[in-house]
Every structure is written in structure tokens, then in C-alpha cells.
Design an enzyme around this catalytic site. Structure first.
Site, PDB file in Angstrom:
ATOM      1  N   CYS A 187       0.833  -1.209   0.000  1.00 18.44           N
ATOM      2  CA  CYS A 187       0.000   0.000   0.000  1.00 18.44           C
ATOM      3  C   CYS A 187       0.863   1.252   0.000  1.00 18.44           C
ATOM      4  O   CYS A 187       0.436   2.301  -0.498  1.00 18.44           O
ATOM      5  CB  CYS A 187      -0.947  -0.013   1.192  1.00 18.44           C
ATOM      6  SG  CYS A 187      -0.106  -0.215   2.788  1.00 18.44           S
ATOM      7  N   HIS A 209      -0.731   1.343   7.522  1.00 17.79           N
ATOM      8  CA  HIS A 209      -1.420   1.173   6.249  1.00 17.79           C
ATOM      9  C   HIS A 209      -1.512   2.537   5.570  1.00 17.79           C
ATOM     10  O   HIS A 209      -1.765   3.552   6.218  1.00 17.79           O
ATOM     11  CB  HIS A 209      -2.824   0.609   6.449  1.00 17.79           C
ATOM     12  CG  HIS A 209      -3.636   0.586   5.182  1.00 17.79           C
ATOM     13  ND1 HIS A 209      -3.345  -0.263   4.134  1.00 17.79           N
ATOM     14  CD2 HIS A 209      -4.712   1.321   4.789  1.00 17.79           C
ATOM     15  CE1 HIS A 209      -4.213  -0.044   3.146  1.00 17.79           C
ATOM     16  NE2 HIS A 209      -5.046   0.905   3.519  1.00 17.79           N
TER      17      HIS A 209
END
Length: 759
Positions: free
Chosen positions: A228, A716
Site C-alpha cells: 500500500c 497502512h
């Protein structure tokens, strides 16, 4: 007329032009006799140009092998050939044998036999066509020839591969390389692969007719493991208009730099272009950037695999890689840097920017590069050094509060009392010696002591995730008598273990549980028997009346000896004892109580982006690891340094330094940063120029944001982009979108801000 052709022939031959034509020697000899006779009706008239003797057959018109110059043929200059052709003509269907002059090392040579290459599409490799190319022809010439012969439209994206054997294939990337430099030789196969076909011209393709036609650019990127961090950086760059238009219009193909030793031979630029073209084709809900990920890992080994990384590191590598792959400067000249030496800032800045562009000229420089003014002052002699340095993005610090909220467990003197969890606020540089001498500060991990803090240590070395115990030291008299003359005591760690029997045998194992204790005993009384007695007393005081055993280990001053089951101590060299029980459910200290202070909710600090910019431009003292060499003092000095913004680029990337790395700890700053979505004004941070028309852009609109959620280990990343004509914030980590209207962004997760100059 005829003598003039001889003059043309011999004069142009001496200048060695780039083009020659093969002429059969017998016909040429007969022509010379005819010219010398001067008789138009001579029987030596040569007739039409005839090269029949040079061909193997009259179907393929391939040259015979091992032809010898001046015995089988001669070379005719291009001007002379065209004269002969206009006077005499040539036999029907015979090709003109045009040959180019090849510039070989230390010599020029006319190539009699061109390179014969087989050409085909990757979908039809069984039916290649044979074509001849000069060794000085470029790969681009082959590509254009294949497009024409194979009926490929100009709008289709293609790649060329050189196949020299059944298993060996090599990508032909540099279209400006010659056949000779590319290593192509006769008999090789060149394969053209269509990567992005021209779908609007393939009307019979049902697959493309049914393909998704969404808004170009609104496309997700599939997560490859924990990538990510890479996807968020790609999405931000994808929504920067000047950069994306540059790749979609194929302008990069003319600027690929294959010889730059600092670049990646154009491979990073081509891999990035592939991703952008797929994302903006409107045919995908989400794209799998596997090819791009492979290329990044190939040139930057730290990104190999599929683990989490810092998106700022990836963004920095990508921008630098794209710049070097697309640098228009092929040969970088050496430029000696000069200090200001009292010259006006305007003059020094223009010189610095001019020198920078002489070595660095690419779409990345055009779009992202700005200029700093760096001022260093020697603390000893007062020498002032002023330089102007380019930058690609702004990495700005976050203001850190001088106060800190900590959560600790307080362990009282009463061994039967439960630990109390307390929350309190203290100064960041609060030190442990302010505590009572009878208290011990310890870090407990996995039911054992991990570290005992000294009284003079700063609380900077304690992380928020650490379980910190403030323990009142228990003193036990193990036998009658007082301490020795020196009064030396030993701090003993007491660990608690539960016995567990194995089902297949009568043997048993033990496992740690609960909170360990610290006991202070006289050293001269600290024997193994005394430790067992002490452990018995502690267990009795904790009301373990049911079915318990006690075993102990002790430290004899030189080594550690285990009297029973081994207790893994967290601190090397520290004596310890172990209490083994059959059932831990009766242990009263395995739980803790919360103090009223735990109900207090700390309000998160809120700062504005302008505060980060102001902190970035404040004066600081250089660290000891990075001193400055003063040319006046002739030694390294811890000078004061100040950075100012001189000029800003068309697109400004702001990196918020949320990750703090010190010699004590690594942590993420969750400070909430507020930033305007429209009309972000930098005018008060830019130094004033003497020439008004040279003023750089100072007002920006936000076009993309990269967020980081979580901590250092389990973070994330996702990105957000802003629509062009309104203030809607649109989140698109996987191709799905949502919107909310606001004038300011305010979040504790913002990591990158991408802004475009508002014209």
C-alpha cells in the site's frame, strides 16, 4: 556529357559519401569502353544496367556469397548511379543495390551484405518475414518498417524483443541505437508485441466492446502483499496533471536516457508509463502493478519482497529514478560550486539554478524542483556561508509538545495489593532521579523484567507501548543480624510460574504468568536456602494455601545456577528466584486496578500546516554527527543553519515528518495537522526578489493526499485526491470513491500533501 560522368565518379569516390550502389563489373567495363570510344553507334553500347551475375536467383534477388570488389562488382557513388539510371535504365524488376557506409572503429567501410533479420508479431511467430537493414539503421527504423509491413496502427503501443535463440530474449528499449550497437546480426528474430492496442479501430473485438469504460484515472491499484505504501505514492503522482499528460502523450519516448550512469536505462520510466497508461485507459477498475514492483525491486533492493516500507522512501526513489531516466543532459559537465561571498541573493540564486539546469534537465525538474537558500554561520569566527540548493519536495517537521502523558503501573509495598494503573502528565525531559530512592522503575515484558532504569536516565528512552512498573522496593530480613559493615544489599527478581503436566508422560513444564516482583535482601544473607524461605513467606502472604511448590534459582556473584526448572531472566547478571504453583487462578496480583486518572481523555494536539513551515525555516544548530567545515577556521564547526524558500515549483510535494527516530526510541507522531484545500499561501515564507516578473508561484491548491494509518510496524497507506472544480475530497484506495465537502483538511494521518500552483 560522358567525360563529365567520369569526373563525377572519381571525385565523389574520393570524398567517400554515405551511400554507394553496387554495379556489376562486366557491365561497367563495357560502359567505360563505350564512353572512351566517343561513338554513339559503337557496338560496345552497354544497354540497360544489368546486375544479373550478382544474384543467386531472380526471385529473391539475394546476392551471391563471397563477392569480391573490383572482380565481381564496383561501388558507384549515389550521384553517378542516378545519372547512369536516367541514361540507360535498368532491367525490369531488378532492385537497386543501395549500400550504406558504416563507420567502424578507425575505418570506413561499405557494407556489401546488410543484416538480414526475421520480423514477426508475438501472436504469429511461425510466419516471419525477412528484411534487410544496414548496420547504421536505427531500431526506430526497424519499428516503423514493421508497423508498415504488419499493418499496425500508429496509435498502438508496442515493444520490440530481440530473439537470438530458443531461450534468449532481450528487450530493445533504446530506439536510437543502431543495428550494430544493438548487437543484431543476420538470422536473428525481432518480435513486436502489442501492449496497448488501438481498440477503437478493432470493431470486431467483442472483448473490448464489453470492457469497462469508466472515468480515466479513477482506477485502483491492487495490493501485492503489503505494498500500500507504493500504491499510495503512485496514485498521488498519477493525479498530477503535467506529469501524467507527459506520459500519456508519449513525450517521454523522445527523452529516454539510456546512457546515464545514474539512471536505470529507461526501465523505471517505461514501467511507470505502463502503469499510468493502464490507469488512465478507462478500461480497468483496478490495475495490478506487478511489473512496476519488479522493476523497483530490481534497482532498489530495499523494496524487494512484499513487506511494508516507508512511502516517502519509495516516492523519493521514484522521482529521482524518473529524473535520471528522462534527463535531457546526456553528458554532465563538472561545475565547481561557489559561495555567495557577499554577492546579491538574486545573482547567486540565478547562477545556482542555471548550474543545476546544466546538469539536470527533465520533466521532473520542470515540475517538482524548487530552490532553497541555505545560510550557515560559524559560532567561532562568525563566517557566513550562503548557498542556494535545489529540492524536489519539502520534508517539514511537526512541532512536538514539551509535555508527555505516560501510563504506568504502581506496585506498592504490600505484596498482597494489586498494581494500580495510573495516567499522569510530565515534562518530556523529566528524569527518574526525582523519584524516591526506595522506588525502582522497570520495563516489564512477557512477565519478566526487560530493563531496570537508572535514576539519571531521561524518560525519552521510554516508549508509549512499554509496560512501565514503578515498584516500591520490598526489604526482607532473611535471618537475624544486621547488614554487613558496608550495608550492601542485593535486588532480587521474583518470577511466578505455573506448573503444567504433559499428557503423555509424568513430566511437567512451567510457564511465566503475572507480574514479577523486586525484593531487596542483604548480600551476605542471600543463600539458596534463604531464597526458598523468603519465597515461602511471600506465597503464604499472598494466601496460596492450596497446593503449591517452591523452587528457587539464585546468583552467586559469578554465575547463575538453577536449582529447579530454569527461569529465563530478562536482565543478564541479575539474581532471581522462581515460585512455581500448580494453579495460577489463586494468584491475587495477576490483575490490576485502574486509577481515576485513567478516565481522563487527553485531547489531541492540533497544529496548522503553517506552523510546520515556520519550524522548517527556523534557525537550528547542526548535530555533532553532521558538522560544517569552516573555511576561515579551517576546522569543522557546529554552525547554526537556516533554510529559506527562494522559489517554489509548479507542483509542490510536502512531506510531514511523522516518524521520529532518536537514539532512545522510534515513534510515530499522531499530531493533527490542519491544512487548507484551496489557496494555500506561501508568500510570507518566500524571500522577496529584486525582479518582480521572476516571482515564483506562491499560492497552491491541493490535488492529492497520502495518509498513513497505524504505527511503525503495522501501518497502512491510502491516498485521497481532490476534484478539479469543487472542494470534494474523494478517497480511492481500491477504485471506490466517497466524498465530503470541506474547506480545510484536518487529520492525524496526513503524510504527503501534493499541491499545484493556482494560476
Amino acid at each position: 556529357m560522358f567525360p563529365s560522368i567520369l569526373v563525377i565518379f572519381y571525385v565523389t569516390l574520393s570524398f567517400f559519401p554515405s551511400l554507394r550502389y553496387l554495379l556489376e563489373r562486366r557491365w561497367f567495363s563495357q560502359w567505360k569502353e563505350f564512353v572512351k570510344s566517343g561513338d554513339q553507334n559503337s557496338t560496345s553500347f552497354p544497354g540497360q544496367i544489368d546486375n544479373t551475375e550478382l544474384f543467386e536467383d531472380l526471385e529473391s534477388y539475394r546476392l551471391k556469397e563471397r563477392l569480391v570488389e573490383n572482380e565481381d562488382f564496383i561501388f558507384v557513388p549515389a550521384e553517378a548511379w542516378h545519372k547512369l539510371l536516367s541514361w540507360y535504365g535498368m532491367l525490369p524488376d531488378h532492385p537497386a543495390l543501395e549500400r550504406k557506409v558504416v563507420d567502424l572503429p578507425s575505418t570506413l567501410k561499405v557494407e556489401v551484405y546488410p543484416v538480414e533479420i526475421f520480423l514477426c508479431l508475438h501472436t504469429d511467430m511461425e510466419s516471419p518475414i525477412l528484411a534487410q537493414f544496414s548496420r547504421v539503421d536505427t531500431i526506430d527504423t526497424i519499428q516503423k518498417f514493421m508497423r508498415l509491413q504488419l499493418g499496425i496502427l500508429d496509435c498502438a503501443e508496442t515493444r520490440l524483443w530481440m530473439k537470438s535463440s530458443d531461450t534468449s530474449c532481450e528487450r530493445l528499449r533504446n530506439m536510437q541505437l543502431t543495428v550494430l550497437d544493438a548487437g543484431l546480426s543476420s538470422g536473428m528474430l525481432v518480435v513486436k508485441k502489442l501492449t496497448v492496442p488501438c481498440f477503437f479501430d478493432r470493431r470486431n473485438s467483442m472483448d473490448e466492446h464489453d470492457s469497462y469504460r469508466g472515468q480515466p484515472g479513477v482506477c485502483g491499484l491492487t495490493n501485492l502483499g503489503n505494498t500500500c505504501f507504493m500504491n499510495s505514492a503512485l496514485q498521488c503522482l498519477s493525479n498530477i496533471p503535467p506529469l501524467t499528460e507527459y506520459f500519456l502523450k508519449n513525450a517521454y519516448l523522445e527523452e529516454l536516457n539510456f546512457t546515464n550512469p545514474l539512471g536505470m536505462k529507461g526501465e523505471i520510466a517505461e514501467a511507470y508509463a505502463d502503469v499510468i497508461k493502464q490507469m488512465w485507459s478507462g478500461r480497468h477498475y483496478a490495475v495490478v502493478p506487478h511489473f512496476f514492483k519488479t522493476k523497483v525491486g530490481h534497482f532498489a533492493s530495499q523494496f524487494l519482497g512484499y513487506q511494508q516500507h516507508d512511502s516517502q522512501e519509495l516516492l523519493s526513489f521514484l522521482l529521482d529514478g524518473l529524473h535520471e531516466d528522462l534527463n535531457r543532459v546526456k553528458n554532465k559537465e563538472y561545475i565547481e560550486l561557489r559561495d555567495a561571498d557577499g554577492r546579491p541573493d538574486q545573482e547567486v540564486a540565478e547562477e545556482a539554478w542555471r548550474n543545476h539546469r546544466r546538469r539536470n534537465d527533465s520533466v521532473i525538474v520542470d515540475t517538482f524542483h524548487g530552490l532553497f537558500k541555505s545560510t550557515l554561520v560559524c559560532p567561532e569566527c562568525g563566517k557566513v556561508s550562503v548557498t542556494f540548493d535545489p529540492f524536489c519536495y519539502l520534508s517539514v517537521p511537526l512541532p512536538v509538545s514539551k509535555e508527555r502523558v505516560m501510563e504506568i503501573f504502581f506496585v506498592s509495598l504490600d505484596p498482597a495489593a494489586k498494581p494500580v494503573q495510573v495516567r499522569f502528565s510530565c515534562f518530556l525531559y523529566f528524569i527518574c532521579f526525582q523519584l524516591s530512592s526506595i522506588m525502582v522503575v522497570a520495563d516489564v515484558f512477557n512477565h519478566r523484567f526487560y530493563k531496570i532504569y537508572h535514576m539519571d536516565e531521561s524518560l525519552n528512552c521510554i516508549l508509549d507501548r512499554d509496560d512501565i512498573f514503578f515498584s516500591v522496593l520490598c526489604r526482607y530480613e532473611l535471618s537475624s543480624g544486621s547488614l554487613d559493615e558496608e550495608g550492601e544489599e542485593v535486588v532480587l527478581a521474583l518470577y511466578l510460574r505455573e506448573r503444567s503436566h504433559y499428557s503423555s508422560s509424568s513430566s511437567y513444564g512451567t510457564s511465566l504468568f503475572g507480574h514479577p516482583l523486586l525484593i531487596s535482601v542483604p548480600r551476605n544473607k542471600c543463600t539458596q536456602e534463604a531464597c526458598i524461605t523468603m519465597s515461602f513467606c511471600i506465597v503464604y502472604s499472598l494466601h496460596f494455601a492450596l497446593n503449591f511448590d517452591v523452587k528457587a534459582s539464585m546468583w552467586n556473584g559469578a554465575n547463575q545456577a538453577d536449582a529447579g526448572n530454569s527461569v529465563e531472566n530478562g536482565l543478564e547478571g541479575m539474581p532471581y528466584a522462581g515460585v512455581i504453583v500448580k494453579n495460577k487462578m489463586f494468584f491475587l496480583l495477576q490483575k490490576y486496578v485502574k486509577d481515576k486518572s485513567m478516565d481522563f481523555t487527553l485531547k489531541p494536539s492540533l497544529i496548522e500546516l503553517q506552523q510546520c513551515i515556520e519550524l522548517f525555516t527556523t534557525v537550528e544548530v547542526l548535530e555533532e554527527e553532521n558538522p560544517w567545515y569552516c573555511p576561515t577556521c579551517k576546522k569543522h564547526q557546529l554552525a547554526t543553519k537556516k533554510l529559506d524558500l527562494w522559489s517554489l515549483p509548479e507542483v509542490l510535494i510536502i512531506h510531514l515528518k511523522r516518524f521520529s527516530y532518536t537514539k532512545y526510541a522510534r515513534e510515530k507522531l499522531d499530531t493533527i495537522v490542519e491544512f487548507p484545500i484551496r489557496d494555500l499561501d506561501f508568500s510570507r515564507y518566500l524571500l522577496k526578489k529584486t525582479v518582480p516578473q521572476d516571482e515564483p508561484p506562491s499560492r497552491y491548491d491541493l490535488i492529492a493526499v497520502s495518509n498513513h494509518y497505524g504505527g511503525l510496524r503495522d501501518g497502512h497507506c491510502e491516498y485521497l485526491y481532490f476534484l478539479e472544480h469543487n472542494d470534494d475530497l474523494t478517497q480511492s484506495p481500491t477504485g471506490q470513491t466517497s466524498a465530503r465537502s470541506q474547506d480545510y483538511g484536518r487529520t492525524r494521518h496526513t503524510y504527503h500533501l501534493c499541491c499545484q500552483a493556482a494560476h
